[in-house]
Scaffold this motif. Sequence first.
Motif, PDB file in Angstrom:
ATOM      1  N   PRO A 161      -0.384   5.406  -7.817  1.00  9.30           N
ATOM      2  CA  PRO A 161      -1.554   5.758  -7.000  1.00  9.30           C
ATOM      3  C   PRO A 161      -2.898   5.405  -7.617  1.00  9.30           C
ATOM      4  O   PRO A 161      -3.905   5.363  -6.900  1.00  9.30           O
ATOM      5  CB  PRO A 161      -1.405   7.281  -6.824  1.00  9.30           C
ATOM      6  N   ARG A 210      -5.276  -0.449  -8.219  1.00 11.25           N
ATOM      7  CA  ARG A 210      -6.084  -0.983  -7.141  1.00 11.25           C
ATOM      8  C   ARG A 210      -5.749  -2.463  -6.971  1.00 11.25           C
ATOM      9  O   ARG A 210      -5.612  -3.189  -7.962  1.00 11.25           O
ATOM     10  CB  ARG A 210      -7.571  -0.806  -7.419  1.00 11.25           C
ATOM     11  N   ALA A 246       0.835  -1.203   0.000  1.00 11.95           N
ATOM     12  CA  ALA A 246       0.000   0.000   0.000  1.00 11.95           C
ATOM     13  C   ALA A 246       0.868   1.251   0.000  1.00 11.95           C
ATOM     14  O   ALA A 246       0.584   2.223  -0.731  1.00 11.95           O
ATOM     15  CB  ALA A 246      -0.929  -0.002   1.212  1.00 11.95           C
ATOM     16  N   GLU A 247       1.922   1.238   0.784  1.00 15.05           N
ATOM     17  CA  GLU A 247       2.810   2.393   0.838  1.00 15.05           C
ATOM     18  C   GLU A 247       3.521   2.592  -0.497  1.00 15.05           C
ATOM     19  O   GLU A 247       3.642   3.715  -0.993  1.00 15.05           O
ATOM     20  CB  GLU A 247       3.822   2.201   1.973  1.00 15.05           C
ATOM     21  N   LEU A 264       2.504   1.585  -3.503  1.00  7.35           N
ATOM     22  CA  LEU A 264       1.559   2.025  -4.533  1.00  7.35           C
ATOM     23  C   LEU A 264       1.200   3.500  -4.373  1.00  7.35           C
ATOM     24  O   LEU A 264       1.029   4.218  -5.359  1.00  7.35           O
ATOM     25  CB  LEU A 264       0.294   1.170  -4.491  1.00  7.35           C
ATOM     26  N   SER A 265       1.083   3.957  -3.127  1.00  4.99           N
ATOM     27  CA  SER A 265       0.737   5.367  -2.919  1.00  4.99           C
ATOM     28  C   SER A 265       1.813   6.282  -3.487  1.00  4.99           C
ATOM     29  O   SER A 265       1.516   7.393  -3.937  1.00  4.99           O
ATOM     30  CB  SER A 265       0.534   5.648  -1.427  1.00  4.99           C
ATOM     31  N   ARG A 266       3.074   5.817  -3.495  1.00  9.55           N
ATOM     32  CA  ARG A 266       4.178   6.616  -4.027  1.00  9.55           C
ATOM     33  C   ARG A 266       4.367   6.439  -5.531  1.00  9.55           C
ATOM     34  O   ARG A 266       4.649   7.393  -6.247  1.00  9.55           O
ATOM     35  CB  ARG A 266       5.491   6.245  -3.319  1.00  9.55           C
ATOM     36  N   GLU A 267       4.216   5.190  -6.005  1.00 11.43           N
ATOM     37  CA  GLU A 267       4.636   4.864  -7.362  1.00 11.43           C
ATOM     38  C   GLU A 267       3.492   4.639  -8.340  1.00 11.43           C
ATOM     39  O   GLU A 267       3.674   4.841  -9.550  1.00 11.43           O
ATOM     40  CB  GLU A 267       5.515   3.609  -7.328  1.00 11.43           C
TER      41      GLU A 267
END
Length: 329
Positions: A139, A142, A131-132, A134-137
């Motif tokens: 977004p 899903r 999750a961390e 994906l939030s950076r790379e």
Amino acid sequence: MLPWKRIDRVAVIGVVNFRTFDLNLLRVLDALLREGSTVRAGARLGMSQSAVSSALARLRSALGDELFFRHRGGLAPTRFAETLRDPLREALDGLQGILSGPGGFDPAASDARFRISGSDFFAEMLMPPLAEALSREAPLMRVHLVDLVPDSYVATLERYGADMALVPALELPNWVHSRHVFDSAFAVIARAGHPAVAAAAVRPGEVMPVDLFCDLYHVLFSPEGKTRAMGDAALARVGRERRVAMTLPVFSGVCRAVAGSDLIALIPRQLARRVAGPMGLEVYAPPMPIAPAPIVMIWHRRHDAWPAHGWMRDRIAALLAPLDADPDF
């Protein structure tokens, strides 16, 4: 009488005008085959339920088949729709790979959706760092972690639409590709202050004596409710056996049962170390030699050329690599 009930499907399919057929309908058909629901298919595609229902009506008219029917609160595919599942998904994945072009994939712009099948071990050990990341790379991506299919991990890919699964190494059919991600060692957990463990003067991190290990009652992780696992095979090699009092389909339940009782459990060492402090557990080395279990990522080979899938495979492998079993307890 509904049109797909009275039209000869073979004849209709043979005269479908491909020049006027809306290819966007194929994405809707794929989403319906994956999700079995107009609501969930719409969520996957970013469409309203009414838009998906309208697209389904157009598909039925174009293909001359009902395609889906109501069953147990969802949509079940007809036999004809089922025959389209794999070829359609493979064709769409191939098109996505072609349109992305070599080196053209940008994770930050990708809105790919992934269903990853695995035990709740991965809810604890993979999903937070993923999750961390994906939030950076990435977004817009899903990810859904879904349960494994009991007794048949490969069926998770074929019948239940998972894009990849994280499972113990196993024999695979030729349409499934795999990648080793880490080796999972084992540890014994017991609640802090367990009277029998305290009486034996065994300290956390030490080897639990085999007599104590076999005399105490165990709770076993088993989605299928089986009462034997790798630990039992390892015990049998030294001529011993344990007492299994309970099985649970999730590791979180196993850990909670141990924390609230005098049961003990043999679980992946990485998970034991992660949850021991918050759950009031102590961690011990098992009394018998037990080889680490190789854990692999598996996927349908039709996804090989899909850039987003390849990126996700690499990201998951990188996040799980630190879990690889160390030689010392």
